[in-house]
Design a protein around this motif. Sequence first.
Motif, PDB file in Angstrom:
ATOM      1  N   TYR A 220       0.847  -1.191   0.000  1.00  0.00           N
ATOM      2  CA  TYR A 220       0.000   0.000   0.000  1.00  0.00           C
ATOM      3  C   TYR A 220       0.883   1.242   0.000  1.00  0.00           C
ATOM      4  O   TYR A 220       1.600   1.494   0.963  1.00  0.00           O
ATOM      5  CB  TYR A 220      -0.881  -0.030   1.253  1.00  0.00           C
ATOM      6  N   THR A 221       0.853   2.003  -1.100  1.00  0.00           N
ATOM      7  CA  THR A 221       1.684   3.208  -1.124  1.00  0.00           C
ATOM      8  C   THR A 221       0.842   4.422  -0.757  1.00  0.00           C
ATOM      9  O   THR A 221      -0.341   4.493  -1.097  1.00  0.00           O
ATOM     10  CB  THR A 221       2.337   3.461  -2.497  1.00  0.00           C
ATOM     11  N   SER A 222       1.451   5.331  -0.055  1.00  0.00           N
ATOM     12  CA  SER A 222       0.721   6.520   0.377  1.00  0.00           C
ATOM     13  C   SER A 222       1.717   7.587   0.817  1.00  0.00           C
ATOM     14  O   SER A 222       2.898   7.296   1.021  1.00  0.00           O
ATOM     15  CB  SER A 222      -0.188   6.158   1.555  1.00  0.00           C
ATOM     16  N   HIS A 223       1.231   8.828   0.926  1.00  0.00           N
ATOM     17  CA  HIS A 223       2.054   9.782   1.653  1.00  0.00           C
ATOM     18  C   HIS A 223       1.293  10.285   2.878  1.00  0.00           C
ATOM     19  O   HIS A 223       1.568  11.330   3.406  1.00  0.00           O
ATOM     20  CB  HIS A 223       2.607  10.908   0.765  1.00  0.00           C
ATOM     21  N   TYR A 224       0.301   9.484   3.294  1.00  0.00           N
ATOM     22  CA  TYR A 224      -0.429   9.773   4.526  1.00  0.00           C
ATOM     23  C   TYR A 224      -0.040   8.756   5.595  1.00  0.00           C
ATOM     24  O   TYR A 224      -0.419   7.588   5.517  1.00  0.00           O
ATOM     25  CB  TYR A 224      -1.934   9.710   4.290  1.00  0.00           C
ATOM     26  N   MET A 225       0.724   9.204   6.584  1.00  0.00           N
ATOM     27  CA  MET A 225       1.195   8.306   7.632  1.00  0.00           C
ATOM     28  C   MET A 225       0.037   7.695   8.411  1.00  0.00           C
ATOM     29  O   MET A 225       0.068   6.520   8.773  1.00  0.00           O
ATOM     30  CB  MET A 225       2.136   9.066   8.579  1.00  0.00           C
ATOM     31  N   GLU A 226      -1.026   8.488   8.645  1.00  0.00           N
ATOM     32  CA  GLU A 226      -2.125   7.983   9.473  1.00  0.00           C
ATOM     33  C   GLU A 226      -2.818   6.784   8.816  1.00  0.00           C
ATOM     34  O   GLU A 226      -3.239   5.849   9.500  1.00  0.00           O
ATOM     35  CB  GLU A 226      -3.130   9.090   9.818  1.00  0.00           C
ATOM     36  N   GLU A 227      -2.918   6.784   7.472  1.00  0.00           N
ATOM     37  CA  GLU A 227      -3.525   5.645   6.760  1.00  0.00           C
ATOM     38  C   GLU A 227      -2.665   4.402   6.932  1.00  0.00           C
ATOM     39  O   GLU A 227      -3.150   3.311   7.204  1.00  0.00           O
ATOM     40  CB  GLU A 227      -3.607   5.955   5.255  1.00  0.00           C
ATOM     41  N   VAL A 228      -1.384   4.618   6.750  1.00  0.00           N
ATOM     42  CA  VAL A 228      -0.439   3.501   6.839  1.00  0.00           C
ATOM     43  C   VAL A 228      -0.441   2.935   8.260  1.00  0.00           C
ATOM     44  O   VAL A 228      -0.427   1.717   8.457  1.00  0.00           O
ATOM     45  CB  VAL A 228       0.960   4.003   6.408  1.00  0.00           C
ATOM     46  N   GLU A 229      -0.499   3.830   9.235  1.00  0.00           N
ATOM     47  CA  GLU A 229      -0.534   3.379  10.634  1.00  0.00           C
ATOM     48  C   GLU A 229      -1.761   2.523  10.897  1.00  0.00           C
ATOM     49  O   GLU A 229      -1.720   1.564  11.660  1.00  0.00           O
ATOM     50  CB  GLU A 229      -0.587   4.603  11.570  1.00  0.00           C
ATOM     51  N   GLU A 230      -2.863   2.887  10.252  1.00  0.00           N
ATOM     52  CA  GLU A 230      -4.135   2.209  10.507  1.00  0.00           C
ATOM     53  C   GLU A 230      -4.166   0.781   9.979  1.00  0.00           C
ATOM     54  O   GLU A 230      -4.718  -0.108  10.607  1.00  0.00           O
ATOM     55  CB  GLU A 230      -5.276   3.027   9.873  1.00  0.00           C
ATOM     56  N   ILE A 231      -3.570   0.559   8.813  1.00  0.00           N
ATOM     57  CA  ILE A 231      -3.767  -0.756   8.192  1.00  0.00           C
ATOM     58  C   ILE A 231      -2.500  -1.602   8.030  1.00  0.00           C
ATOM     59  O   ILE A 231      -2.600  -2.817   7.836  1.00  0.00           O
ATOM     60  CB  ILE A 231      -4.454  -0.641   6.804  1.00  0.00           C
ATOM     61  N   CYS A 232      -1.333  -0.985   8.102  1.00  0.00           N
ATOM     62  CA  CYS A 232      -0.144  -1.746   7.706  1.00  0.00           C
ATOM     63  C   CYS A 232       0.546  -2.455   8.875  1.00  0.00           C
ATOM     64  O   CYS A 232       0.602  -1.938   9.986  1.00  0.00           O
ATOM     65  CB  CYS A 232       0.861  -0.826   7.010  1.00  0.00           C
ATOM     66  N   SER A 233       1.059  -3.634   8.570  1.00  0.00           N
ATOM     67  CA  SER A 233       1.805  -4.366   9.589  1.00  0.00           C
ATOM     68  C   SER A 233       3.274  -3.950   9.560  1.00  0.00           C
ATOM     69  O   SER A 233       3.982  -4.133  10.548  1.00  0.00           O
ATOM     70  CB  SER A 233       1.679  -5.874   9.336  1.00  0.00           C
ATOM     71  N   ARG A 234       3.715  -3.429   8.452  1.00  0.00           N
ATOM     72  CA  ARG A 234       5.101  -2.976   8.345  1.00  0.00           C
ATOM     73  C   ARG A 234       5.163  -1.744   7.450  1.00  0.00           C
ATOM     74  O   ARG A 234       4.352  -1.604   6.530  1.00  0.00           O
ATOM     75  CB  ARG A 234       5.979  -4.099   7.775  1.00  0.00           C
ATOM     76  N   ILE A 235       6.110  -0.878   7.745  1.00  0.00           N
ATOM     77  CA  ILE A 235       6.229   0.362   6.966  1.00  0.00           C
ATOM     78  C   ILE A 235       7.637   0.488   6.391  1.00  0.00           C
ATOM     79  O   ILE A 235       8.625   0.258   7.098  1.00  0.00           O
ATOM     80  CB  ILE A 235       5.917   1.595   7.844  1.00  0.00           C
ATOM     81  N   VAL A 236       7.682   0.833   5.111  1.00  0.00           N
ATOM     82  CA  VAL A 236       8.969   1.144   4.472  1.00  0.00           C
ATOM     83  C   VAL A 236       8.883   2.594   4.009  1.00  0.00           C
ATOM     84  O   VAL A 236       7.921   2.968   3.321  1.00  0.00           O
ATOM     85  CB  VAL A 236       9.235   0.207   3.273  1.00  0.00           C
TER      86      VAL A 236
END
Lengths: 342, 375
Positions: A220-236
């Motif tokens: 999942y690519t994004s430039h919104y940290m809050e979205e990534v925080e909500e759904i992702c198990s890992r962040i790059v």
Amino acid sequence: MTFVIIDYGKMSLVLAINSLYTNNVKNKRGENMIVQVRSIVKRYGNVLANDHLSLELHSGEILGLLGPNGAGKTTFLNALLGNTSIESGEIKVFGKDIEKFALKIKKDVGVVPQDLAIYEDLTAIENVTFFGELYGLSGKDLKIKVKESLEFTNLYERRNEFPKKFSGGMKRRLNIACSIVHRPKLILFDEPTVGVDPQSRNHILQAIKTLNKEGSTIIYTSHYMEEVEEICSRIVIIDKGKVIANGTISELESFIMDEQIINIQINHVNYNIVEKIKKIYGVKDCHIKNQVLTIISKYGVQNITQILNNLNQENCKIININMEKAHLEDLFLTLTGRTLRD
Amino acid sequence: MKKIKVIAYYELLKNIRDIKMLLILILSPIILIFILGNSLDSFLTASYVEPPLVGYVNLDKGNMSHTFNVFLQQDEISELIEIRNFSTKEEATNAIEEGIISSMIFIDDNYSSQLQDEEETEIEILGKENRTYVAAIVNNYVNTYNLNASIIENDFIPIEDGERYTIERGLINSKESYPKSIDYYAVQTLLQFLLLCSIFGVSIVMRDYQKGLSVRIKSLPVHKHEFIIGRLIGSIMYSFIAAIIIIIFSKYVYNANWNGNPLLIYFTILLFVVISNGLGVLLGSFTNNYTSSFGILALLAVVLPASVGAFSPKTLVKPISFIAPNRYALNIIFGTIYDYPKRLIMNGFIGLFIMLIIVYAMIIFFEGRRKYENI
């Protein structure tokens, strides 16, 4: 527990990689490995879009790929599908080389592009059927999966309508339905919530979680940290084509938990003040933008009086001041001196 | 193969539902054929009250004026003017003075010989009343004659002394039929608009105007050539269907003459749209830019038809007609309707096939070198 050190300029990010992840990397048979990217380089003219970028993705993960516009996220996704050639490096998806087995790999991958990828002159059901057929579905299987995809995205009732009658959110959902009709093992979402209202955005994020629970691995690519925080198990986190941080949310948070961000709005810009503040004990970095000084300081160090004194000495009138503990959103600022949406 | 069929089917479906394209490709030529083909006839109809009595003096003893006699004896013409023959110009002039006839048509005794010597000749119209009206009818004949001469010249038949006469007789007299304006422009305008079908070809190999679609398409498990062939087939089918609609409409509504061998006509049209769509693909591959492609296409869609007399039989760009697929298609279609010599029809087919081979060989060459990521 293993530690990975990622160098980014003068700063180093040390991450703890959990044992489950480490075990997966070590799996020589590659059973659980969905994506293996090793040191890929992609250049557009003089611009390095991907600069020795390496990344791994395991079955069942939702990987958040974060970075500002132009960081190289979309180029990376294109390279992952073999849609853009790379100068060097290696890409394996499902354990197979993308250059040699692109068509075979694409059968099991769904792509939700950033821009809408639906035909306005075809009805919702025709759109999904068309892409389903091109993914190799036919007969009853096609009909069942088309119906399921439309039901999943809450569009079945409006299947015979043309997308031009749909709202922006509904079009986004149809965009997703076209990408998941063939039940892909890997789904790539390229900023799917850009320009979407909050309600549709939540619907999309919930859909991604459900797809993941049903067995799809997701990037999942994004430039919104809050979205990534909500759904992702890992962040790059990617910047200028390089991976600058890679870890779980808690791992990344631990890196910035001892920081605080001080924002001071001043009446006029004086660049000497930036250098002066940087020398104050506890201050890690200082930037100025639109007459707002952003100071990254070690949490708990009582240096605010000293900072304010310095501003007084430079005849800077303080208009507003705000202090807060650093969030994950500030990680990018800490690493690059810029915000994600600069 | 299954994927090509799927892509072709949905391409056809999308095109059929594109109202703007429908207007450009089907409605515009139908209107244009009406305007070009009937502008003269509508003038005639508007002036018509009852057929005026017109004198006719033909002093020519040659065979060339015979075609004009045939023309005047047509039912359509006798509904417009009633002809009364006179043996001398004086006799007819007296009849005008006495009010027996309103005007007269006069053909001099050297009419045939001048034509055979490739010199200009005249059909004179004299009188007090209805001169413009009669002139319009005669002009219709003169234009038709010149158009036919122009068509033949385009085929580079060596025009030597007397040969023009032979061809003219072959074209007009053998069936005692000739293309009226509506017949001529029905064919010309159809081919002109089918040349515009190249637009479909351009869009096939160009990055989709919807950026997301380009990304999705490249992410599908489909070969580049499968996608191009599928879309090309869909566009060709659409262009062909559009052509059939225009032909049927112009035949049954405008009474345009399409009475040649239908198989030959439809096969020619199919070949033509395969070439025009391919031309668009080639242009798209070559320029890789919408604006440049459409600019070149707009130019070609005017210049190529103009070179074969789509707007006027007399044209300055005639020398480039050999690169116009219209020229070869016109040979075949007019050939089967108006009984051209078989050699001309065969030349038309050879021309179309050569163009087909050149266009598609170049497509394979350029597309083969082009990276998928640039599409």
